[in-house]
Design a protein around this motif. Structure first.
Motif, PDB file in Angstrom:
ATOM      1  N   GLY A  75      -8.294   4.537   5.650  1.00  0.00           N
ATOM      2  CA  GLY A  75      -7.273   3.547   5.323  1.00  0.00           C
ATOM      3  C   GLY A  75      -6.231   4.086   4.364  1.00  0.00           C
ATOM      4  O   GLY A  75      -5.032   3.812   4.511  1.00  0.00           O
ATOM      5  N   ASN A  89      -2.750   2.342  14.225  1.00  0.00           N
ATOM      6  CA  ASN A  89      -2.790   0.911  13.929  1.00  0.00           C
ATOM      7  C   ASN A  89      -2.926   0.031  15.174  1.00  0.00           C
ATOM      8  O   ASN A  89      -3.683  -0.951  15.143  1.00  0.00           O
ATOM      9  CB  ASN A  89      -1.556   0.497  13.125  1.00  0.00           C
ATOM     10  CG  ASN A  89      -1.677  -0.912  12.580  1.00  0.00           C
ATOM     11  OD1 ASN A  89      -2.624  -1.236  11.880  1.00  0.00           O
ATOM     12  ND2 ASN A  89      -0.726  -1.755  12.918  1.00  0.00           N
ATOM     13  N   ILE A  92      -6.533  -0.025  16.127  1.00  0.00           N
ATOM     14  CA  ILE A  92      -7.313  -0.779  15.143  1.00  0.00           C
ATOM     15  C   ILE A  92      -7.154  -2.271  15.365  1.00  0.00           C
ATOM     16  O   ILE A  92      -8.135  -3.031  15.320  1.00  0.00           O
ATOM     17  CB  ILE A  92      -6.872  -0.399  13.717  1.00  0.00           C
ATOM     18  CG1 ILE A  92      -7.282   1.034  13.399  1.00  0.00           C
ATOM     19  CG2 ILE A  92      -7.484  -1.353  12.683  1.00  0.00           C
ATOM     20  CD1 ILE A  92      -6.772   1.541  12.066  1.00  0.00           C
ATOM     21  N   GLN A  93      -5.936  -2.716  15.634  1.00  0.00           N
ATOM     22  CA  GLN A  93      -5.674  -4.140  15.831  1.00  0.00           C
ATOM     23  C   GLN A  93      -6.257  -4.662  17.132  1.00  0.00           C
ATOM     24  O   GLN A  93      -6.481  -5.871  17.266  1.00  0.00           O
ATOM     25  CB  GLN A  93      -4.172  -4.409  15.778  1.00  0.00           C
ATOM     26  CG  GLN A  93      -3.513  -4.033  14.471  1.00  0.00           C
ATOM     27  CD  GLN A  93      -4.211  -4.638  13.260  1.00  0.00           C
ATOM     28  OE1 GLN A  93      -4.707  -5.758  13.299  1.00  0.00           O
ATOM     29  NE2 GLN A  93      -4.255  -3.889  12.165  1.00  0.00           N
ATOM     30  N   ARG A  96     -10.237  -4.727  16.074  1.00  0.00           N
ATOM     31  CA  ARG A  96     -10.566  -5.557  14.907  1.00  0.00           C
ATOM     32  C   ARG A  96     -10.916  -7.001  15.257  1.00  0.00           C
ATOM     33  O   ARG A  96     -11.862  -7.562  14.685  1.00  0.00           O
ATOM     34  CB  ARG A  96      -9.414  -5.514  13.899  1.00  0.00           C
ATOM     35  CG  ARG A  96      -9.713  -6.159  12.570  1.00  0.00           C
ATOM     36  CD  ARG A  96      -8.640  -5.804  11.558  1.00  0.00           C
ATOM     37  NE  ARG A  96      -7.354  -6.372  11.910  1.00  0.00           N
ATOM     38  CZ  ARG A  96      -6.907  -7.550  11.480  1.00  0.00           C
ATOM     39  NH1 ARG A  96      -7.670  -8.280  10.676  1.00  0.00           N
ATOM     40  NH2 ARG A  96      -5.731  -7.990  11.821  1.00  0.00           N
ATOM     41  N   PHE A 128     -13.469  -2.230   9.781  1.00  0.00           N
ATOM     42  CA  PHE A 128     -12.084  -2.640  10.024  1.00  0.00           C
ATOM     43  C   PHE A 128     -11.482  -3.384   8.830  1.00  0.00           C
ATOM     44  O   PHE A 128     -10.356  -3.081   8.423  1.00  0.00           O
ATOM     45  CB  PHE A 128     -11.992  -3.459  11.305  1.00  0.00           C
ATOM     46  CG  PHE A 128     -12.275  -2.650  12.540  1.00  0.00           C
ATOM     47  CD1 PHE A 128     -11.428  -1.624  12.925  1.00  0.00           C
ATOM     48  CD2 PHE A 128     -13.390  -2.904  13.318  1.00  0.00           C
ATOM     49  CE1 PHE A 128     -11.684  -0.866  14.059  1.00  0.00           C
ATOM     50  CE2 PHE A 128     -13.660  -2.148  14.451  1.00  0.00           C
ATOM     51  CZ  PHE A 128     -12.806  -1.121  14.824  1.00  0.00           C
ATOM     52  N   THR A 131     -10.845  -0.696   6.189  1.00  0.00           N
ATOM     53  CA  THR A 131      -9.728   0.182   6.549  1.00  0.00           C
ATOM     54  C   THR A 131      -8.392  -0.522   6.347  1.00  0.00           C
ATOM     55  O   THR A 131      -7.453   0.042   5.754  1.00  0.00           O
ATOM     56  CB  THR A 131      -9.860   0.637   8.016  1.00  0.00           C
ATOM     57  OG1 THR A 131     -11.087   1.345   8.190  1.00  0.00           O
ATOM     58  CG2 THR A 131      -8.710   1.549   8.417  1.00  0.00           C
ATOM     59  N   VAL A 132      -8.288  -1.751   6.824  1.00  0.00           N
ATOM     60  CA  VAL A 132      -7.027  -2.487   6.726  1.00  0.00           C
ATOM     61  C   VAL A 132      -6.673  -2.776   5.264  1.00  0.00           C
ATOM     62  O   VAL A 132      -5.512  -2.645   4.856  1.00  0.00           O
ATOM     63  CB  VAL A 132      -7.109  -3.786   7.546  1.00  0.00           C
ATOM     64  CG1 VAL A 132      -5.899  -4.678   7.275  1.00  0.00           C
ATOM     65  CG2 VAL A 132      -7.188  -3.472   9.030  1.00  0.00           C
ATOM     66  N   SER A 133      -7.664  -3.158   4.450  1.00  0.00           N
ATOM     67  CA  SER A 133      -7.373  -3.445   3.040  1.00  0.00           C
ATOM     68  C   SER A 133      -6.977  -2.180   2.298  1.00  0.00           C
ATOM     69  O   SER A 133      -6.090  -2.213   1.425  1.00  0.00           O
ATOM     70  CB  SER A 133      -8.589  -4.092   2.368  1.00  0.00           C
ATOM     71  OG  SER A 133      -9.680  -3.198   2.306  1.00  0.00           O
TER      72      SER A 133
END
Length: 251
Positions: A75, A89, A92-93, A96, A128, A131-133
């Motif tokens: 991340g 990204n 991931i989206q 997620r 996920f 990673t996103v945070s």
């Protein structure tokens, strides 16, 4: 602990209401709070409760640690290198929003009825959000930190070690707290299907073995209490000086 009397009052009111509703309904299936306590005592006497708690915590620990080891560095890299974020990204989206529960048949197919299956599911549930945070923490970081570090001649490794990671740590911890709650939810669901031990298995086994709903609710109570303890443990990390500066102080 400040204001401990308020949670105690709420708990007493809740338990009293629970007892009253069961008695007024005349139900001989759903247990009263005292019957749940007796169920917990029975599980302790048989040596089952501690065994299942340890099994669940073992799976959560491994799955969550693997998610941290992969999710945080990945991340941070995505947040720092925009071309890398643009490449990864979208994937991931896509992955997620897929519920980890949907992966249960795949986990069983790949790993069988073993501890690896719930660990894999917990990893998916945790990696996920972490990673996103972490990525968002880098993207939201104040540019003045980086400019000041560059003025002092820090190279990229020193920049990540001494500036970027400390600046992102408060938001990363928030992501870890959310991910841990999700991981604890997932392990219970996975244990109902993918293994034959743990608190999730305790609930489904108690229901099937003579509909022991006192043991079912006892398992639910333990899940809730352990979830509370885990959340408190993560929040304790926010008290360290390296992290506390990133949170607003409210009296």
């Amino acid at each position: 602990m400040k204001n401990i009397h308020l949670p105690i009052i709420v708990a007493v009111l809740f338990l009293s209401g629970w007892h009253a509703v069961v008695r007024m309904s005349g139900s001989d299936i759903f247990p009263t709070p005292w019957e749940v306590v007796l169920g917990l005592a029975e599980l302790i006497q048989k040596g089952v409760l501690l065994k299942y708690i340890v099994a669940s915590l073992f799976r959560v620990t491994w799955g969550f640690l693997l998610a941290i080891l992969i999710g945080v560095p990945f991340g941070l890299l995505l947040g720092w290198y925009r071309p890398l974020a643009a490449a990864f990204n979208p994937m991931i989206q896509i992955f997620r929003p897929i519920s980890p529960i949907a992966w249960i048949p795949v986990a069983i197919l790949w790993f069988g009825i073993t501890d690896v299956s719930p660990i894999f599911l917990i990893f998916l549930a945790s990696v996920f959000p972490i990673t996103v945070s972490s990525m968002a923490a880098v993207q939201n970081m104040q540019p003045v930190y980086v400019r000041a570090a560059r003025n002092f001649g820090l190279n990229n490794r020193q920049l990540f070690q001494k500036v970027i990671f400390p600046a992102c740590l408060p938001q990363i911890l928030t992501g870890l707290r959310i991910a841990l709650g999700i991981a604890w939810l997932v392990v219970v669901a996975a244990e109902m299907i993918a293994v034959n031990s743990g608190l999730g298995y305790l609930i489904i086994d108690a229901r099937n073995a003579g509909k022991r709903y006192d043991l079912v609710v006892a398992g639910m109570v333990m899940i809730g209490l352990i979830g509370l303890i885990l959340d408190i443990a993560v929040r304790r990390l926010e008290k360290f000086d390296e992290v506390r500066w990133g949170y607003a102080n409210k009296d």
